[in-house]
Motif scaffolding. Structure first.
Motif, PDB file in Angstrom:
ATOM      1  N   LEU A 107       0.860  -1.321  -0.054  1.00 41.54           N
ATOM      2  CA  LEU A 107      -0.062  -0.097   0.111  1.00 41.54           C
ATOM      3  C   LEU A 107       1.100   1.213   0.352  1.00 41.54           C
ATOM      4  CD1 LEU A 107      -2.783  -1.183   2.690  1.00 41.54           C
ATOM      5  CD2 LEU A 107      -2.858  -1.065  -0.255  1.00 41.54           C
ATOM      6  N   VAL A 108       2.174   1.550   1.139  1.00 42.06           N
ATOM      7  CA  VAL A 108       2.409   2.936   1.058  1.00 42.06           C
ATOM      8  C   VAL A 108       3.556   2.714  -0.117  1.00 42.06           C
ATOM      9  CG1 VAL A 108       3.814   3.467   2.238  1.00 42.06           C
ATOM     10  CG2 VAL A 108       2.448   2.273   3.172  1.00 42.06           C
ATOM     11  N   ALA A 109       4.162   1.576  -0.484  1.00 41.38           N
ATOM     12  CA  ALA A 109       4.803   1.537  -1.875  1.00 41.38           C
ATOM     13  C   ALA A 109       4.390   2.817  -3.134  1.00 41.38           C
ATOM     14  CB  ALA A 109       5.149   0.581  -2.395  1.00 41.38           C
ATOM     15  N   VAL A 110       3.074   2.166  -3.181  1.00 44.94           N
ATOM     16  CA  VAL A 110       1.911   2.521  -4.278  1.00 44.94           C
ATOM     17  C   VAL A 110       1.866   4.592  -3.852  1.00 44.94           C
ATOM     18  CG1 VAL A 110       0.056   3.048  -5.929  1.00 44.94           C
ATOM     19  CG2 VAL A 110       1.179   0.693  -5.084  1.00 44.94           C
ATOM     20  N   LEU A 111       1.390   3.956  -2.802  1.00 40.20           N
ATOM     21  CA  LEU A 111       0.790   5.689  -1.989  1.00 40.20           C
ATOM     22  C   LEU A 111       2.441   6.412  -2.366  1.00 40.20           C
ATOM     23  CD1 LEU A 111      -1.205   7.893  -1.049  1.00 40.20           C
ATOM     24  CD2 LEU A 111      -0.762   6.509   1.192  1.00 40.20           C
ATOM     25  N   GLY A 112       3.044   6.361  -1.760  1.00 39.24           N
ATOM     26  CA  GLY A 112       4.666   7.345  -1.543  1.00 39.24           C
ATOM     27  C   GLY A 112       4.995   7.485  -3.270  1.00 39.24           C
ATOM     28  N   ALA A 113       4.591   6.776  -4.546  1.00 40.90           N
ATOM     29  CA  ALA A 113       4.621   7.110  -5.591  1.00 40.90           C
ATOM     30  C   ALA A 113       4.162   8.010  -6.403  1.00 40.90           C
ATOM     31  CB  ALA A 113       4.592   5.754  -6.724  1.00 40.90           C
ATOM     32  N   GLU A 114       2.914   7.945  -5.446  1.00 38.30           N
ATOM     33  CA  GLU A 114       1.466   8.622  -6.444  1.00 38.30           C
ATOM     34  C   GLU A 114       1.939   9.905  -5.914  1.00 38.30           C
ATOM     35  OE1 GLU A 114      -1.310  10.741  -7.074  1.00 38.30           O
ATOM     36  OE2 GLU A 114      -0.781  10.285  -4.864  1.00 38.30           O
ATOM     37  N   LYS A 115       2.294   9.924  -4.299  1.00 39.60           N
ATOM     38  CA  LYS A 115       2.817  11.666  -3.694  1.00 39.60           C
ATOM     39  C   LYS A 115       4.201  12.269  -4.479  1.00 39.60           C
ATOM     40  CE  LYS A 115      -0.161  11.648   0.486  1.00 39.60           C
ATOM     41  NZ  LYS A 115      -1.143  12.110   0.361  1.00 39.60           N
ATOM     42  N   GLY A 116       4.500  11.514  -5.010  1.00 41.34           N
ATOM     43  CA  GLY A 116       5.958  11.525  -5.820  1.00 41.34           C
ATOM     44  C   GLY A 116       5.430  12.421  -7.315  1.00 41.34           C
ATOM     45  N   LEU A 117       4.558  11.939  -8.070  1.00 40.91           N
ATOM     46  CA  LEU A 117       4.163  12.613  -9.162  1.00 40.91           C
ATOM     47  C   LEU A 117       3.270  13.302  -8.355  1.00 40.91           C
ATOM     48  CD1 LEU A 117       3.609   8.936 -10.720  1.00 40.91           C
ATOM     49  CD2 LEU A 117       4.844  10.653 -10.877  1.00 40.91           C
ATOM     50  N   ALA A 118       2.215  13.040  -7.521  1.00 38.65           N
ATOM     51  CA  ALA A 118       1.389  14.746  -7.717  1.00 38.65           C
ATOM     52  C   ALA A 118       2.397  15.863  -6.939  1.00 38.65           C
ATOM     53  CB  ALA A 118       0.371  14.156  -6.893  1.00 38.65           C
ATOM     54  N   SER A 119       4.025  15.465  -7.009  1.00 41.90           N
ATOM     55  CA  SER A 119       3.931  16.519  -6.613  1.00 41.90           C
ATOM     56  C   SER A 119       4.257  17.165  -7.745  1.00 41.90           C
ATOM     57  CB  SER A 119       5.279  15.985  -5.043  1.00 41.90           C
ATOM     58  OG  SER A 119       6.414  15.001  -5.663  1.00 41.90           O
ATOM     59  N   GLY A 120       5.236  16.336  -8.527  1.00 34.54           N
ATOM     60  CA  GLY A 120       5.920  17.018 -10.138  1.00 34.54           C
ATOM     61  C   GLY A 120       7.163  16.420  -9.786  1.00 34.54           C
ATOM     62  N   ALA A 121       7.681  15.377  -9.354  1.00 36.53           N
ATOM     63  CA  ALA A 121       8.523  14.431  -9.626  1.00 36.53           C
ATOM     64  C   ALA A 121       8.762  14.078 -10.639  1.00 36.53           C
ATOM     65  CB  ALA A 121       9.131  13.552  -7.899  1.00 36.53           C
ATOM     66  N   GLY A 122       9.723  13.186 -11.394  1.00 38.84           N
ATOM     67  CA  GLY A 122       9.477  12.531 -12.411  1.00 38.84           C
ATOM     68  C   GLY A 122       9.333  11.285 -11.823  1.00 38.84           C
ATOM     69  N   PRO A 123       9.056   9.656 -12.136  1.00 43.78           N
ATOM     70  CA  PRO A 123       8.920   9.060 -12.565  1.00 43.78           C
ATOM     71  C   PRO A 123      10.497   8.205 -11.545  1.00 43.78           C
ATOM     72  CG  PRO A 123       8.753   9.215 -15.222  1.00 43.78           C
ATOM     73  CD  PRO A 123       9.235  10.163 -14.403  1.00 43.78           C
ATOM     74  N   LEU A 124      11.305   8.475 -11.991  1.00 44.15           N
ATOM     75  CA  LEU A 124      12.467   8.099 -11.197  1.00 44.15           C
ATOM     76  C   LEU A 124      12.252   8.374  -9.921  1.00 44.15           C
ATOM     77  CD1 LEU A 124      14.986   5.898 -10.446  1.00 44.15           C
ATOM     78  CD2 LEU A 124      16.138   8.031 -11.376  1.00 44.15           C
ATOM     79  N   VAL A 125      12.083   9.116  -9.375  1.00 45.79           N
ATOM     80  CA  VAL A 125      12.259  10.064  -8.227  1.00 45.79           C
ATOM     81  C   VAL A 125      10.635   9.917  -7.454  1.00 45.79           C
ATOM     82  CG1 VAL A 125      12.044  12.132  -6.585  1.00 45.79           C
ATOM     83  CG2 VAL A 125      13.151  12.454  -8.655  1.00 45.79           C
ATOM     84  N   ALA A 126      10.079   9.664  -8.538  1.00 46.30           N
ATOM     85  CA  ALA A 126       8.781   8.981  -7.504  1.00 46.30           C
ATOM     86  C   ALA A 126       8.793   7.399  -6.929  1.00 46.30           C
ATOM     87  CB  ALA A 126       7.536   9.196  -8.874  1.00 46.30           C
ATOM     88  N   VAL A 127       9.123   7.055  -7.784  1.00 48.93           N
ATOM     89  CA  VAL A 127       9.842   4.997  -7.530  1.00 48.93           C
ATOM     90  C   VAL A 127      10.631   5.573  -6.333  1.00 48.93           C
ATOM     91  CG1 VAL A 127      10.733   3.263  -8.442  1.00 48.93           C
ATOM     92  CG2 VAL A 127       9.502   4.279 -10.153  1.00 48.93           C
ATOM     93  N   VAL A 128      11.473   6.047  -6.464  1.00 51.30           N
ATOM     94  CA  VAL A 128      12.488   6.121  -5.216  1.00 51.30           C
ATOM     95  C   VAL A 128      11.039   6.630  -4.059  1.00 51.30           C
ATOM     96  CG1 VAL A 128      14.119   6.620  -4.078  1.00 51.30           C
ATOM     97  CG2 VAL A 128      14.402   6.457  -6.426  1.00 51.30           C
ATOM     98  N   MET A 129      10.761   7.417  -4.489  1.00 43.49           N
ATOM     99  CA  MET A 129       9.689   8.000  -2.546  1.00 43.49           C
ATOM    100  C   MET A 129       8.847   6.693  -2.188  1.00 43.49           C
ATOM    101  SD  MET A 129       9.907  11.368  -1.638  1.00 43.49           S
ATOM    102  CE  MET A 129      12.182  10.543  -2.163  1.00 43.49           C
ATOM    103  N   GLY A 130       8.925   6.084  -3.032  1.00 47.12           N
ATOM    104  CA  GLY A 130       7.285   4.943  -2.747  1.00 47.12           C
ATOM    105  C   GLY A 130       8.618   3.539  -2.033  1.00 47.12           C
ATOM    106  N   VAL A 131       9.274   3.286  -2.576  1.00 44.69           N
ATOM    107  CA  VAL A 131      10.190   2.429  -1.352  1.00 44.69           C
ATOM    108  C   VAL A 131      11.052   3.566  -0.436  1.00 44.69           C
ATOM    109  CG1 VAL A 131      12.645   0.996  -1.842  1.00 44.69           C
ATOM    110  CG2 VAL A 131      11.599   1.904  -3.627  1.00 44.69           C
ATOM    111  N   ILE A 132      11.350   4.360  -0.352  1.00 45.25           N
ATOM    112  CA  ILE A 132      11.177   5.201   1.080  1.00 45.25           C
ATOM    113  C   ILE A 132      10.760   5.028   2.398  1.00 45.25           C
ATOM    114  CG2 ILE A 132      12.030   7.407   2.030  1.00 45.25           C
ATOM    115  CD1 ILE A 132      13.681   7.637   0.248  1.00 45.25           C
ATOM    116  N   THR A 133       9.796   5.780   1.548  1.00 40.54           N
ATOM    117  CA  THR A 133       8.291   5.466   2.389  1.00 40.54           C
ATOM    118  C   THR A 133       7.928   4.202   2.954  1.00 40.54           C
ATOM    119  OG1 THR A 133       7.083   6.833   0.598  1.00 40.54           O
ATOM    120  CG2 THR A 133       5.645   6.202   2.297  1.00 40.54           C
ATOM    121  N   ALA A 134       7.669   2.870   2.131  1.00 43.45           N
ATOM    122  CA  ALA A 134       8.076   1.737   2.074  1.00 43.45           C
ATOM    123  C   ALA A 134       8.258   0.995   3.617  1.00 43.45           C
ATOM    124  CB  ALA A 134       7.443   0.563   1.238  1.00 43.45           C
TER     125      ALA A 134
END
Length: 220
Positions: A107-134
């Motif tokens: 749940l958190v991995a996807v949520l973190g990635a979504e928050k990354g995209l919503a903030s205007g970050a690129g795909p790579l940063v969004a994936v990293v945000m997902g992993v860090i959040t999880a």
């Protein structure tokens, strides 16, 4: 408007569920360490909100989510109290912890990635945000509870499962798949990878050219 409302409701439900699941895992660690009810509350809270707090700080989303919406703290404390009075009923607290952690991770991995995209970050940063959040909530839980961190285990796929779920979500979003469908697909895929890794003990190959030497034995 309907699509936006559906996405908002989906993401809100995902975040509430993720916080609750991780809070229970923190409380289960507290039960294994025989802490008092205040220890349960602390472990549940830092685990439930830890990953999301680090995510928001890194994205510059201030104040962080639980300061804006204290209901997340209520969820953590409620899960702590519930676990305090029911943990003894479980046949295996550690097995329950592992599976709840797997669900929370997805749940958190996807949520973190979504928050990354919503903030205007690129795909790579969004994936990293997902992993860090999880990963971060579990790391805080395990370190405070004196448990071996699941992230550093050589016997399970952990962060890789979070990354896989985040990549599926970001990839489908980039292909134009409706955001709600992409969220669901990412969660299912991440949980499937983690669940299969738990069930069949999947692991990535470790680094094995030679073992590390004792620093005291080295000559400089």
């Amino acid at each position: 408007m309907i699509k936006t409302d559906a996405l908002f409701l989906t993401l809100t439900a995902v975040e509430f569920a993720a916080v609750a699941l991780f809070a229970v895992t923190g409380a289960l660690v507290a039960s294994r360490k025989e802490m008092d009810i205040f220890g349960f509350g602390l472990m549940a809270t830092v685990t439930g909100i830890g990953g999301g707090t680090i995510r928001d700080l890194m994205l510059g989303s201030l104040p962080v989510f639980w300061v804006k919406h204290p209901s997340y703290l209520v969820i953590c404390l409620s899960m702590a109290a519930l676990t305090f009075f029911t943990a003894h009923l479980l046949a295996s607290r550690y097995r329950t912890l592992i599976w709840l952690d797997a669900a929370g991770l997805a749940l958190v991995a996807v949520l973190g990635a979504e928050k990354g995209l919503a903030s205007g970050a690129g795909p790579l940063v969004a994936v990293v945000m997902g992993v860090i959040t999880a990963a971060c909530g579990g790391i805080i839980r395990d370190l405070l509870g004196g448990e071996p961190p699941l992230l550093l285990s050589r016997h399970d796929i952990y962060a890789t499962a979070a990354m896989a779920g985040a990549i599926v979500f970001v990839g489908l979003t980039g292909l134009g798949v409706p955001r709600v469908a992409a969220v669901c697909a990412g969660i299912v895929f991440g949980f499937a990878i983690r669940g299969l890794a738990i069930r069949y003990r999947w692991a990535l190959s470790p680094y094995k050219p030679r073992p590390g030497r004792n620093p005291a034995d080295l000559e400089f």
